[in-house]
Design a protein around this motif. Structure first.
Motif, PDB file in Angstrom:
ATOM      1  N   TYR A 122       0.585  -1.061   0.008  1.00 22.05           N
ATOM      2  CA  TYR A 122       0.141  -0.491   0.158  1.00 22.05           C
ATOM      3  C   TYR A 122       0.370   1.147  -0.018  1.00 22.05           C
ATOM      4  CZ  TYR A 122      -3.544  -3.067   0.756  1.00 22.05           C
ATOM      5  OH  TYR A 122      -4.632  -4.157   0.528  1.00 22.05           O
ATOM      6  N   GLU A 123       1.184   1.883  -0.734  1.00 20.38           N
ATOM      7  CA  GLU A 123       1.089   3.390  -1.272  1.00 20.38           C
ATOM      8  C   GLU A 123       1.259   4.299   0.153  1.00 20.38           C
ATOM      9  OE1 GLU A 123       3.855   3.927  -3.448  1.00 20.38           O
ATOM     10  OE2 GLU A 123       2.971   2.588  -5.155  1.00 20.38           O
ATOM     11  N   ASP A 124      -0.174   3.955   0.443  1.00 24.00           N
ATOM     12  CA  ASP A 124      -0.038   5.261   1.374  1.00 24.00           C
ATOM     13  C   ASP A 124      -0.648   4.488   3.073  1.00 24.00           C
ATOM     14  OD1 ASP A 124      -2.310   3.452   1.488  1.00 24.00           O
ATOM     15  OD2 ASP A 124      -3.836   4.856   0.902  1.00 24.00           O
ATOM     16  N   SER A 125       0.581   4.056   2.925  1.00 21.21           N
ATOM     17  CA  SER A 125       0.550   3.106   4.498  1.00 21.21           C
ATOM     18  C   SER A 125       1.165   3.865   5.602  1.00 21.21           C
ATOM     19  CB  SER A 125       1.470   1.513   4.376  1.00 21.21           C
ATOM     20  OG  SER A 125       2.559   1.649   3.748  1.00 21.21           O
ATOM     21  N   PRO A 126       1.196   3.759   6.458  1.00 23.26           N
ATOM     22  CA  PRO A 126       2.304   4.390   7.337  1.00 23.26           C
ATOM     23  C   PRO A 126       3.819   3.756   6.916  1.00 23.26           C
ATOM     24  CG  PRO A 126       0.305   3.623   8.744  1.00 23.26           C
ATOM     25  CD  PRO A 126       0.283   3.317   7.062  1.00 23.26           C
ATOM     26  N   MET A 127       3.996   2.540   7.083  1.00 22.88           N
ATOM     27  CA  MET A 127       5.390   2.619   6.895  1.00 22.88           C
ATOM     28  C   MET A 127       5.557   2.834   5.134  1.00 22.88           C
ATOM     29  SD  MET A 127       5.742  -1.322   7.907  1.00 22.88           S
ATOM     30  CE  MET A 127       6.876  -1.700   6.909  1.00 22.88           C
ATOM     31  N   ALA A 128       5.473   3.152   4.734  1.00 26.45           N
ATOM     32  CA  ALA A 128       5.385   3.775   3.189  1.00 26.45           C
ATOM     33  C   ALA A 128       5.495   5.114   3.228  1.00 26.45           C
ATOM     34  CB  ALA A 128       4.286   3.498   2.380  1.00 26.45           C
ATOM     35  N   LYS A 129       5.368   5.997   3.650  1.00 24.59           N
ATOM     36  CA  LYS A 129       5.438   6.956   4.251  1.00 24.59           C
ATOM     37  C   LYS A 129       5.972   7.359   5.539  1.00 24.59           C
ATOM     38  CE  LYS A 129       0.324   8.277   3.966  1.00 24.59           C
ATOM     39  NZ  LYS A 129      -0.971   8.374   5.031  1.00 24.59           N
TER      40      LYS A 129
END
Lengths: 345, 345
Positions: A122-129
């Motif tokens: 998921y591009e908008d997941s907490p880890m991605a951010k």
């Protein structure tokens, strides 16, 4: 039909997408790893993602020559430890991108100014951010609780990073053959119903492998646990000789993940030991020598290297677990007790 | 009487000797670690020694702030990989000092000019000769196949290195209490015969822990496997939520290594989950809160920290395994199938 089988079958397409669309991100990350003279790769992951990390350790240490450590997140989250990671590449792997403890390791690394990357679906997941670099599994929503397509996507991204750091194009060439090899396995080989039915009443089993396929022993055992409630235990062959060998019992089948490759000698030796003790053994292999020493064979296509075979043996073990679950009258898509997203504090 | 029980009982004396006689070597090694600005500790070990390495990972990352990686020896021995360890401290751990693959990791490190250390029970073993620093377990000959006294000696040496690198004297002060705490457990607590007899016909079990005691879940499960042929499987609690939770079954007892400390919250949560599913659970604890939530308690003395409790819970699990083996009419000193010295190529 189950969702899990659809997701297993979608892996060649997902991996083609990962191969095509992750190149630029991998190239940029690898350039920064070289510029910063990174000497350690520190990976945080749980469950299935952790098994992708085990595969990553082998391929990165062998092809990139950089040592790999696995985070024990409680060092940071429970004990307030502050391992020095200034010169490390810190990678968090999680399907959901929400694993709280993995995220905490990324935050700890970020505070130290470490180079960080996340692999999530998921591009908008907490880890991605949180991470400086994000790599998507590009798998679409994974609906089955038992992760399959995101697992091999995670492996592929890590393998592409290893290839990018290896300096040569050879490994990348090998990786590009993977989608076709999985397709070939699924279309022309598969897992025979006869073998599935034979193990329909299995309560326990061991899953053994050596080298790069140890990651698949771990993941195969987890799939069997999750979807069939069979108490599957995975061991690296070398560890199995230290103690667990005492557990061998003719009532407990063994699955040997042993495609041909550099581990041939160890695989043959273990097959011989199992045969000597009269253990019912199923090999996942493309090696006629191994086939001759075991009770059953789940055949995988020839022409696999030690770094590509884990993708195909993963598909084989996923398919075995899914079919066994159905044969037991269970629903592999919704295992009891467990949730798709696990938040460990 | 068995040899194993003598060796369990000898641990306070062995650890006193280790504490007294390893100081100078530890001080010299720690000075060199600081001078060389070591940023990674890379540990190679198998079986029981590998569980001492798991304990070491926690205590070193928390107290010394240096990340710890475990070697997958086949990276070097099977694949010819050359992970860069120039700025690492590479430690090999092996009771016999003869583990061929661990020795190979030390040789690889030596060729790169890494700082190397070995922890073995034999001053003249190949590993002791290969490494720049050697630390003896000072345990005398270990006659039982199931390692006990060399395990806690390995843990203590690693803990002393962590204390030496931590910069303060506090951890060392804690470690000095360990021999007396084990003596207190063995003399005044022990493992009640009633609990042993209750599990006399056990075929399988899970052993769970969180944080520093995860090492003892692994080692406790291995002792039970080796000496009782019970299929014991260890999990870190956080991993157990990812899949294996589906395996919970009221016919399979769980052992929860949960002495009071910083993991209290996680321990209580797991005890609650197990109780909710109606699982027969034995806690190894000194925490009245945990005791109230489980079926049985193997009591350990109060006044233990997260870094000293693993020594005492180790003794508790060793003793449980030894007594269970005897209750089953087996000989814990000579498990079937396995050898004292395992040579993995």
């Amino acid at each position: 039909m189950t969702i899990m089988i659809d997701e297993i079958n979608s892996q060649p397409k997902v991996l083609e997408k990962v191969l095509a669309k992750s190149r630029k991100g991998v190239r940029d990350l690898c350039r920064e790893v070289r510029e910063r003279k990174i000497e350690l790769i520190y990976i945080a992951a749980r469950g299935t993602s952790d098994h992708a990390a085990v595969y990553a350790k082998y391929i990165l240490e062998i092809h990139a020559g950089i040592p790999v450590a696995f985070a024990a997140p409680s060092v940071i989250t429970v004990y307030g430890g502050k391992p020095g990671l200034q010169n490390a590449l810190v990678i968090g792997i999680s399907q959901s991108g929400k694993a709280e403890d993995v995220l905490e390791v990324l935050r700890h690394a970020g505070r130290q100014g470490s180079l960080t990357a996340a692999i999530t679906n998921y591009e908008d997941s907490p880890m991605a951010k949180e991470a400086a670099y994000h790599f998507s599994c590009m798998a679409g929503e994974e609906k089955s609780v038992a992760a399959t397509k995101t697992f091999t996507a995670q492996m592929m991204i890590m393998a592409m990073i290893a290839a990018g750091l290896s300096g040569g194009g050879e490994l990348m060439g090998e990786l590009e053959t993977v989608p076709a090899k999985i397709s070939e396995f699924l279309a022309d080989f598969g897992v025979p119903d006869r073998i599935v039915n034979k193990y329909k009443d299995m309560q326990e089993c061991f899953v053994l492998a050596r080298g790069t396929n140890y990651s698949i022993a771990l993941e195969g055992a987890l799939k069997i646990q999750e979807t069939c409630y069979v108490r599957a235990k995975a061991y690296a062959m070398s560890d199995f000789y230290h103690g667990p060998l005492a557990l061998l019992d003719t009532s407990i089948p063994v699955f040997l993940i042993a495609p041909g490759g550099l581990t041939d000698e160890g695989n043959m030796e273990m097959a011989g030991v199992l045969s000597g003790y009269g253990i019912e053994t199923t090999a996942v292999t493309n090696d006629a020598g191994i086939k001759g020493m075991v009770s059953e064979t789940i055949w995988v296509p020839p022409g696999l290297s030690d770094f590509t075979s884990p993708f195909v043996t993963a598909a084989a073990m996923q398919l075995f677990a899914c079919k066994l679950s159905l044969a037991k009258g269970l629903n592999p898509d919704n295992p009891r007790n467990i949730k798709k997203v696990t938040i460990t504090r």
